[in-house]
Write a protein that holds these residues in place. Structure first.
Motif, PDB file in Angstrom:
ATOM      1  N   GLY A  11     -39.373 -18.291   3.642  1.00 55.40           N
ATOM      2  CA  GLY A  11     -39.170 -18.025   2.222  1.00 55.40           C
ATOM      3  C   GLY A  11     -37.749 -17.713   1.839  1.00 55.40           C
ATOM      4  O   GLY A  11     -37.496 -16.726   1.173  1.00 55.40           O
ATOM      5  N   SER A  16     -40.115 -17.136  -3.586  1.00 54.97           N
ATOM      6  CA  SER A  16     -40.875 -17.171  -2.345  1.00 54.97           C
ATOM      7  C   SER A  16     -42.180 -16.404  -2.497  1.00 54.97           C
ATOM      8  O   SER A  16     -42.258 -15.409  -3.179  1.00 54.97           O
ATOM      9  CB  SER A  16     -40.069 -16.559  -1.199  1.00 54.97           C
ATOM     10  N   GLY A  17     -43.180 -16.884  -1.870  1.00 53.36           N
ATOM     11  CA  GLY A  17     -44.495 -16.266  -1.902  1.00 53.36           C
ATOM     12  C   GLY A  17     -45.421 -17.094  -1.037  1.00 53.36           C
ATOM     13  O   GLY A  17     -44.992 -18.071  -0.412  1.00 53.36           O
ATOM     14  N   PRO A  18     -46.687 -16.741  -0.982  1.00 54.75           N
ATOM     15  CA  PRO A  18     -47.604 -17.457  -0.095  1.00 54.75           C
ATOM     16  C   PRO A  18     -47.758 -18.933  -0.440  1.00 54.75           C
ATOM     17  O   PRO A  18     -47.828 -19.772   0.460  1.00 54.75           O
ATOM     18  CB  PRO A  18     -48.925 -16.721  -0.249  1.00 54.75           C
ATOM     19  N   ARG A  20     -45.498 -20.882  -2.061  1.00 53.78           N
ATOM     20  CA  ARG A  20     -44.221 -21.530  -1.756  1.00 53.78           C
ATOM     21  C   ARG A  20     -44.064 -21.679  -0.245  1.00 53.78           C
ATOM     22  O   ARG A  20     -43.667 -22.726   0.242  1.00 53.78           O
ATOM     23  CB  ARG A  20     -43.085 -20.700  -2.334  1.00 53.78           C
ATOM     24  N   SER A  21     -44.395 -20.649   0.508  1.00 50.41           N
ATOM     25  CA  SER A  21     -44.268 -20.709   1.967  1.00 50.41           C
ATOM     26  C   SER A  21     -45.197 -21.759   2.545  1.00 50.41           C
ATOM     27  O   SER A  21     -44.807 -22.522   3.429  1.00 50.41           O
ATOM     28  CB  SER A  21     -44.580 -19.353   2.590  1.00 50.41           C
TER      29      SER A  21
END
Length: 66
Positions: A11, A16-18, A20-21
């Motif tokens: 990230g 970024s976050g779950p 996006r990751s």
């Protein structure tokens, strides 16, 4: 998965976050599976077409009255 794919998945991008990751990991995996022939330098004509696409569509800065 390669170390660079893991680094991208951590990230380092804005937002970024779950989700996006997860997408970043998916994209990295797809890049590793893609044939090498798809990673080539564009021809001069392809590059000119690419630049022309954005030059025609880029917004112009408004003229300021003085």
């Amino acid at each position: 998965m390669s170390a660079s794919a893991h680094a991208m998945a951590r990230g380092s991008l804005p937002g970024s976050g779950p989700v996006r990751s997860g997408h970043t990991v998916f994209s990295a995996r797809r890049r590793l599976l893609r044939p090498g022939e798809e990673y080539r330098e564009p021809t001069a004509q392809e590059w000119q077409d690419f630049l022309a696409h954005f030059e025609l569509r880029s917004p112009s800065a408004p003229a300021h009255a003085t």
